[in-house]
Each structure stands twice: as C-alpha cells, then as structure tokens.
Design an enzyme around this catalytic site. Structure first.
Site, short mmCIF file in Angstrom:
data_model
loop_
_atom_site.label_atom_id
_atom_site.label_comp_id
_atom_site.label_asym_id
_atom_site.label_seq_id
_atom_site.Cartn_x
_atom_site.Cartn_y
_atom_site.Cartn_z
N GLY A 56 -123.34 10.62 5.19
CA GLY A 56 -122.27 11.56 4.87
C GLY A 56 -122.73 12.83 4.17
NE ARG A 74 -121.55 11.41 15.37
CZ ARG A 74 -120.92 11.10 16.50
NH1 ARG A 74 -121.49 11.35 17.67
NH2 ARG A 74 -119.71 10.57 16.46
CB CYS A 98 -149.44 -2.35 -23.26
SG CYS A 98 -150.38 -1.32 -24.39
NE ARG A 106 -126.55 4.27 9.16
CZ ARG A 106 -125.80 5.25 8.68
NH1 ARG A 106 -126.26 6.47 8.66
NH2 ARG A 106 -124.60 5.02 8.22
CG MET A 115 -127.09 16.93 5.91
SD MET A 115 -128.69 16.94 6.64
CE MET A 115 -128.87 15.28 7.13
N GLY A 138 -152.94 2.38 -23.22
CA GLY A 138 -151.66 2.82 -23.79
C GLY A 138 -151.31 4.14 -23.13
CB THR A 139 -150.17 4.88 -19.73
OG1 THR A 139 -149.24 3.80 -19.74
CG2 THR A 139 -151.43 4.46 -19.01
CG ASN A 140 -145.98 4.77 -23.64
OD1 ASN A 140 -145.75 4.82 -22.43
ND2 ASN A 140 -145.57 3.77 -24.39
CG ASP A 141 -149.96 7.46 -28.14
OD1 ASP A 141 -149.50 8.55 -28.53
OD2 ASP A 141 -149.72 6.38 -28.70
CE LYS A 157 -125.91 10.23 13.77
NZ LYS A 157 -124.83 9.32 14.09
CG HIS A 175 -119.10 8.76 0.40
ND1 HIS A 175 -119.02 8.98 -0.95
CD2 HIS A 175 -120.27 9.26 0.80
CE1 HIS A 175 -120.11 9.62 -1.34
NE2 HIS A 175 -120.89 9.81 -0.30
CE1 TYR A 212 -152.15 -6.67 -20.40
CE2 TYR A 212 -154.34 -7.61 -20.17
CZ TYR A 212 -153.42 -6.91 -20.92
OH TYR A 212 -153.74 -6.43 -22.15
CB SER A 235 -154.33 -2.91 -23.81
OG SER A 235 -153.02 -2.72 -23.33
C1 PEP Z 1 -148.85 3.65 -25.63
O1 PEP Z 1 -149.21 4.62 -26.27
O2 PEP Z 1 -148.85 3.61 -24.39
C2 PEP Z 1 -148.37 2.44 -26.30
C3 PEP Z 1 -148.09 1.35 -25.64
O3 PEP Z 1 -148.18 2.52 -27.64
P1 PEP Z 1 -146.91 3.22 -28.31
O4 PEP Z 1 -145.95 3.54 -27.24
O5 PEP Z 1 -146.40 2.25 -29.30
O6 PEP Z 1 -147.55 4.42 -28.92
MG MG Z 2 -149.65 4.39 -28.38
#
Ligand code: PEP
Ligand code: MG
Length: 900
Positions: free
Chosen positions: A106, A97, A859, A364, A108, A794-797, A27, A482, A879, A792
């Site tokens: 809104g 203000r 993935c 703004r 603050m 597997g970023t979950n594991d 502001k 609001h 990818y 690939s």
């Molecule tokens: C992972 O581990 O990132 C993955 C894609 O495999 P999942 O989630 O099936 O273990």
């Molecule tokens: Mg996995």
C-alpha cells in the site's frame, strides 16, 4: 543492443521469471512466474526498475525507446485478450500497478480501469450490456486517477480530509443519501453516470484541470505517477523503517483488467496459503462478491471467508466461497497447493473471478507474525518442504521478540470492563493512552508515553505513528486491511474492524456503547482475541517455553550455532530469566549496579567521602558482605556456568547526589556539613567523565576497592562451592589500555584470591581477564594476552572511543547523521564493522597470536544485535553476551550466522 525495458507475460509464457525481482519487482517477477506455470494470469507487461531509476535521475523523462517497447507489449496483450486499447467497439482496459523488489504494501500507487473514455464507454456498454458496471468502473478510474496522478504525483499537498479523493467520496455519499441507500452497489447505472459528471466537474473546480479523455494520456499519466510514488512521503517513511534502499526503484506492471464487479458470478479476494496470524496449515482468506480488489483492502464491506476455517466473528453468518462457488474454490485451492510447493513458502495471493472464470493477480511471500513464522518454518521442515537450515533462516531474529512479548494478565483481564470486540489482527497485549492521529502517536511516544493509535482505518500515511505505538485499533477493515497487514509484519498488537467504535479523529473523541473516551485515556487490547478494554490492565511476561514449535526451532538453532550465548546480568533474578531463555553463562556482571541499592549507597558514599585510608577501609568493610551476598545469589542462579564479574567501572561522582536537596539529605544522614559533600562533588567533577577517572584507573589509584571486590567474589565462590554449587568465576578488569594497567590489577587480584583460598581452604578455579574497550588495548592485544586469560570486547566504549562520539551526547546528532546518510546505521546499536570491526579483528588476531586458545567474547550492546552477531561469528569469537530478553534472538542469530 539497448537494454530491454519492458517484459511481457501471459498465455502460459513470460519474458521474465521469479528470479528477476531486482529488475521486475516482486509483483512483476511473480506474475511472469505464474504465467510460466500455466496459472491463469491476465496478460500484461512490466516496465523495469531500471527505467524508474533513470526516470528519477532525469527528473521525470522516459528513456528513449520506451514508448515503442510499451506499444509493442500492449499489442501482444491486445492479441492475447482479443480486444484493443482505446478501440471504441471492443476496448481493452488495463491496470497500472507498482511493484518494488521487496513488498511495500500500500505504500505506492495503483490505477485501475485505464482506457475508459467517452468513446470507449459506449462501446463497452454495447459489448457487455451492463451500464452500471461500466460507469462503476469509470467512477473508480476517476477517483483513483485524480488522486494518484492529478493530485499526488503533481505534488499537491492537502490537509487531512481535503484531498480530491475524499471530496469525491463525499459527493458519492451525498448521492447515496439523496437516494436513501447505504451501499455503493445500490446506485444504478444512471446514478453512476451522473456521478462521473459530478466528479469531473469537481476535479475541474478543485484541480483546475480536465480529467483526461484520451486512453494514452491516462496510461502514461499513470505510469509516471507510479514511478513518482517511489519518492512519495509514505513510501520514503516505510523504506526508512524497513531499511529498503532508496536506489532500488519500483517496476510498473501494466496488465489487462479483469473484473470482480461484473455481478453475482464475479468476486475478488485475498488469501494466504497458511494462516498468517497463527501459521496453521490451512487455506485462509477473504473475498467479496461483485467487488474490485480495493474494496477488500479498504474494509468498506465486511469480507466473507473463503472457507469455514477462515470464518471470523464478523463473517460467520456469511456464506463462504467454497459454498457459493465450489468449482472455483476447488480450482483456487489447487493453485494454493501448487504455489506453495513451487515457492516452498507461504504465499499471499490475490484473485479475481470474472464471470465464473478465475484469475490470479498476485502471489508473493506472505508477511507473518513471529509465532506464525516459527510454526510455518518448523512444520514446513517436518513436511520436508524445506531443510532445517532453511527453517532457521525463515525466522527473523527480531520476530522472536513477539513471542517474548507480554500478554494481558488473564486475572485482571477477567475483571476488566470490555469496551468492544474486533478482529484479532496482531497478537499479544497492548496497553496505552489513546491518540487519534499518527503525528500525535509519534510525538507522544517520543516523550516516552505509551500510546495506542486509534483510527477509523489506517493508511500508509500513518506508518510513522503506527511504529512507535504499543498497539493499533481500527473501527473498520478486515484481516487483510492496511492496519492488519502492517501490524502483522511488525508483530505488533492490533485489533481491526471494531465496528462499534465511533471515532471522531478531528474532535479526538471515541464513543462506544454510550461511553466517551478522549485523547490520553488508557485502554488495553488483547490482540490475540480481539478485545478492547477500558483502562490499564496488568501485563504478564511472555512464556515462549510453552510454545512447542519455538522450542523445536531453538533446539535446531542451538545444534547449528558455533557461538555461545551469555547474558549481561547483575542480579540473581535477571540471571534466572536469562538462563530460562537459554543463556550459557554471564558475560558481564556490572558490579556498580550493586552499589545503588538503598542499603548500599550509604556505605559507598561513606567510602568516597573518607579522607583517610582507615575511614575508607571501614566503609569497604561494610560493603564487602553485601557484595559477597550478591555474588552468592548470582553463582547459585548460574550453577555450573561461567560468570564474568567486572570490577567497578564508572567515575565515583556518579554515586554522589548532584542537586542541593539530595546533598542536604545525604549530609544529614552522614552527619557532615552540606559544604563537605559539595566540596567532594566539586573535587570529583570532570570535564570528560567518560574519558576520566574510571575503570581500572580507579582500581589503580584506590586498590582497596579492587581488593574488596575480589575478596567478595572469591569468598562467595568458596562458600557456594562448599555448598556444592559449581562456580566458574571470571574476574574482569575494565577500561584497560596498557599491559601495565592490567598487570597491576591482575597481580592485586591474584594476591587477594590466593589469600582467600588459603584462609578458606577451598581452591576455586578462576580466570582473570580484561575488557577490550579502549582502542589502544585492541592494538596491543598481543602484549595484554601474555597475562590475560580472556578478552571481552566492550563495544559501547570501543565505539565511543573509536568514533570519538560521547555515548551520552551522541543522541543530539546521530539522528541527523542517519537521515543525511553520513552513517548507515546507529553505531551504538549495530556494530560499525568497517571501523570498530577492524579493531576487533585486530585485537582477536593479536591476542590469539600470543595465546591461541584465548577465550573471546563481546559484552557491549551489540552482543544482542543480529547483524553484529553475524560479525562476531565470522570474527571467531567464542561467545556473545546480551540482555536477558535478547538471549533467544542471539541464539537464533548465531545459528543463522553459522548456516548462511
Ligand atoms: C562497553 O563499554 O561495551 C561495556 C559493556 O561497558 P559499559 O557499557 O558498562 O561501559
Ligand atoms: Mg565500557
């Protein structure tokens, strides 16, 4: 020299400018900029965010020298305005203000009309001869000040409806009832004078303190309260949701008051340089004659449209500003054009007309919903106001979500029972159970219920419940209330100003047109039209492909991005949806999902129960044609695009029933004893199944499973190829940690694939690669790449194993970790670039050192998260792969990463 703490603006000059948002807040920086542009802005000054941070650190002490700087700045304002603060004859009134770096609408505090005291009141009345106006300003000051400074900033917590402001509002209502009038404007000067005495008595009685009668006490009280409001409950809640750092602090803007409530030649309003709900290039806004700014936002009176195109159902019979004050409208419209050209973006502006003179109080960058953001970005680019790259950066990837969101099914909508009509503040369809307060909304939503928050009007205290609601419905308020502002920012379905609703939040009852609805009852909202329906209406998926601007923007994104976007899909239907959203292949087909169907689970269980290779083979034979059929469907859906199929990953116990009832059913079906089943369940039991017998470990101990799966993939590939489908199968081995593990499975896969090729006489080109999801795999990626044709991540594991956090149990402590700032973000949603990211970079570097053209993707869930996508782009992946509905988000995020 000591650091400057106060920046002045006014009279065509300013110490600051629009680039100084960090120091002056949004502001303050924009007031300075407008002043520099020669746009009429009431004179004032900004106390920097650094003072706020200091004030917080020293627990409420002002830095040395601030008082002097404020005094000097006030002097300048007095000179420009030709009146003096606290002077009895010709007093200057000021507003205080907040103004943070990024807008927190809104959240603050604000105090207006500071400087009115017993002494100055008389002077002001003598000067302008308008007793009613002066006492109206005074009663507003008392209401705001007692609420903001004497109650909230003093840390006094009250129950809903018991705050001082509410109590004063009740006093005012009592007076209106006594006088037999409806509107505040119908109370005369004497009434208001009396009311201010009643207010002051009430304050003394409730808060045990006198309302301050010294202008400087008022000023410093307000400055301190605004600083403290940075750490108010609702501001903190909003920052958490929006990811605004606590360290930023707010600036304080002290500015000469101008009055929109000086009579019929005065007005106040809010406008947008383009329509924030649709993005259309029209000047769009609302105003009220003879009112102060808070009246527009609070939604007490129905605001009038500034022009014909801004008219709504509620305001269509009221004259526009263009009609009432054509010269001033013209001036405002010119400022609109000027500001948009200058800022090169849609502006949200506030203005006040005091006695036929126009003042700008704020500009703004305006909040907008997703559809509007896309339209504006595309049209501004076509108007040559911004470049293509800027257009790409103008739309937050998450905003696409709204376009991808469902609408009420017109067929069932046409048959549904209409309950009421309001203003269409947030488009799309929302279906849910009624709740009447924010905490209930939050609680119910946590239990997985779909809720619609129904309120008379929302306030910033409600944001915790607004966020998880499917939609928001209010009885009061206009398009700039609001609820409307917040919902628009989030792209949430929202209807406001639904005047026929009679809501009792306390009794949890909503009555409308003789009907009563209670907590838990279902309603449906069409936020695009502003219609509320009784009951549950079917919803249709969104059809972004019908939106011309969306298609254009996505086309630009596709031409700019470097990353390919694939999808995680394990059936032809999801594959088709993803392809329609622009997926360029499947990055992860989890084959285990195919085993859960009612026609497959029996064969799968038979395979698990078999205690000799023969029995197992027999069961696998049953599974083979089923899997082959699935792959044929998927290959057809992805004709011409690569399909990565991952071999069986989860531990086998997941396929067996765990409770006695289902175990008995299974025993009956399979003609074995329940004890046999239980013994198997027992033998498969693991203490840490996520680290147990799963992934390639299964395929190594039971190669028949790998064999069957590869055969199904390759036979499906040969058959579809024969039918003219272009197939690019990529066989992916999960949970590999050593080259030898991968080698074992790869050799097996090659021998099966070659066998299928021989038998079918059709050669289909295929790749065999691996997931990198065990930290060791990232470290020895150079070795694995000697034989792996793609990686690939597997970023979950990988996240699970790098942190050592169980994916299935982390929900117990991660919320605490986030609240206590042990972690900056949920690591299973947003990639931990600092730690897990290093392993990814290492894996890519070592993998490509061996095989320079190694194809690499991601993935895990992070493949659909914009921040993580930026990381993947920078890391040089080929990818990202994400769930079908996130494909457009990933396409845009990838383009943004490329142009940033
Ligand atoms: C992972 O581990 O990132 C993955 C894609 O495999 P999942 O989630 O099936 O273990
Ligand atoms: Mg996995």
């Amino acid at each position: 020299m000591a650091k400057k703490m106060v920046y002045c603006f006014g009279n065509g000059k300013a110490d600051g400018n629009a680039k100084m948002k960090e120091l002056l807040g949004g502001k303050g920086a924009n007031l300075a900029e407008m002043s520099r542009l020669g746009i009429p802005v009431p004179a004032g000054f900004t106390i920097t965010t650094e003072v706020c941070t200091q004030f917080m650190k020293t627990k409420g002490k002002y830095p040395k020298g601030l008082e002097k700087e404020v005094e000097n700045a006030l002097c300048k304002v007095e000179k420009i305005m030709g009146s003096r603060f606290g002077e009895t004859q010709n007093p200057l009134l000021i507003s205080v203000r907040s103004g943070a770096r990024s807008s927190m609408p809104g959240m603050m505090e604000t105090v207006l009309n500071i400087g009115l005291t017993r002494a100055t009141i008389e002077g002001l009345i003598a000067k302008n001869g308008n007793k009613r106006f002066v006492y109206d300003a005074y009663r507003r000051l008392i209401m705001m000040y007692s609420d903001v400074v004497m109650e909230k900033a003093a840390g006094i917590e009250t129950k809903e409806g018991m705050g001082i402001r509410h109590q004063l509002e009740e006093e005012m209502q009592t007076m209106k009832d006594e006088r037999g009038v409806t509107f505040d404007t119908e109370l005369d000067g004497d009434d208001l004078k009396k009311l201010t005495d009643i207010f002051k008595d009430k304050i003394k009685q409730v808060l045990k303190k006198d309302f301050p009668d010294d202008p400087y006490d008022q000023l410093w009280g307000a400055i301190g309260a605004v600083f403290k409001s940075w750490n108010g409950k609702r501001a903190i809640a909003y920052r958490r949701i929006e990811g605004i750092p606590d360290e930023w602090g707010t600036a304080v803007n002290v500015q000469a008051m101008v009055f929109g409530n000086m009579g019929e030649s005065s007005a106040t309003g809010v406008a947008f340089t383009r329509n924030p709900a649709t993005g259309e290039n029209i000047f769009y806004g609302e105003f009220l004659v003879n009112a102060q700014g808070e009246d527009v936002v609070a939604g007490i009176r129905t605001p009038q449209a500034i022009n014909v195109v801004s008219k709504s159902e509620a305001s269509k019979h009221l004259p526009s500003l263009e009609k009432l004050m054509p010269v001033l409208y013209d001036q405002l419209a010119k400022i609109r054009t000027r500001l948009e050209k200058h800022y090169r973006d849609m502006q949200d502006i506030e203005f006040t007309i005091q006695d036929d003179k126009l003042f700008m109080l704020q500009t703004r960058v305006g909040k907008r919903n997703g559809a509007a953001a896309i339209r504006m970005a595309v049209e501004m680019c076509e108007e040559k106001l911004i470049t293509k790259k800027e257009a790409i950066l103008r739309v937050r990837p998450a905003q696409l979500d709204e376009l991808l969101h469902p609408m009420l099914d017109p067929k069932s909508e046409s048959k549904a029972q209409k309950l009421a009509r309001g203003l269409p503040a947030g488009p799309g369809g929302g279906v849910g159970q009624i709740v009447f307060n924010a905490d209930d909304a939050e609680g119910w939503a946590k239990q997985g219920k779909k809720v619609i928050l129904v309120r008379n009007e929302t306030s910033p205290e409600d944001v915790n419940g607004m966020k998880p609601s499917q939609a928001i419905l209010t009885a009061k308020g206009g398009m700039t209330s609001h609820a409307a502002l917040v919902a628009r920012g989030w792209g949430k379905c929202c209807i406001v100003g639904c005047g026929t609703l009679n809501i009792s939040a306390q009794k949890k009852v909503l009555s409308v047109n003789g009907k009563e609805l209670h907590e838990g009852d279902w309603i449906s909202l069409n936020g695009t039209k502003g219609i509320v329906y009784e009951g549950k209406i079917a919803v249709l998926p969104a059809q972004p492909e019908k939106n011309v601007q969306y298609k254009k923007l996505m086309g630009w994104a596709d031409s700019l991005r470097k990353l390919n976007i694939r999808t995680n899909a394990d059936n032809p239907n999801d594959a088709k949806i993803a392809r329609n959203f622009g997926a360029e292949g499947i990055g992860l087909c989890r084959t285990e999902h195919m085993f859960f169907g009612p026609d497959r689970i029996a064969a799968m269980r038979e395979m698990i129960l078999a205690d000799d290779p023969e029995g197992q083979k027999k069961a696998l034979k049953k599974l083979l044609p089923l899997q082959r059929g699935d792959f044929i469907g998927i290959f057809k859906a992805m004709n011409g695009l690569p399909v990565t199929i991952r071999l069986l990953d989860p531990p086998l116990h997941e396929f067996l029933p765990q409770d006695i009832k289902s175990q008995t059913e299974m025993a009956n079906q399979m003609g074995v004893t329940v004890e046999t089943i239980q013994a198997k369940v027992q033998s498969l039991h693991e203490l840490n199944p996520m680290l147990g017998h799963r992934g390639c470990r299964l395929g190594i101990t039971q190669p028949e499973i790998t064999e069957m799966q590869v055969r199904a993939i390759m036979e499906a590939a040969c058959r579809t190829t024969k039918q003219g489908v272009k197939v690019y199968p990529e066989i992916m081995i999960p949970l590999v940690g050593t080259k030898t593990e991968f080698e074992h499975q790869r050799d097996l896969a090659i021998s099966v694939a070659e066998d299928v090729t021989r038998k079918s006489g059709i050669r289909v080109k295929y790749l065999i690669g691996t997931m990198i999801e065990v930290p060791r795999a990232a470290v020895v990626a150079d070795k694995i790449a000697e034989i792996a044709e793609f990686f690939s991540f597997g970023t979950n594991d990988l996240t699970q194993m790098t942190f050592g956090y169980s994916r299935d149990d982390a929900g117990k402590f991660l919320p605490d970790y986030l609240a206590k700032k042990i972690l900056p973000a949920e690591p299973f949603q947003t990639l931990d670039q600092e730690g897990v990211g290093q392993l990814i970079e290492l894996g890519i570097k070592r993998g490509r050192a061996t095989r320079p053209n190694l194809k690499i993707g991601i993935c895990g869930e992070h493949g659909g998260d914009p921040d993580s996508i930026t990381f993947c782009h920078k890391a040089g992946m080929n990818y990202v792969s994400c769930s079908p509905f996130r494909v457009p988000i990933a396409r845009l995020a990838a383009a943004q990463a490329a142009v940033k």
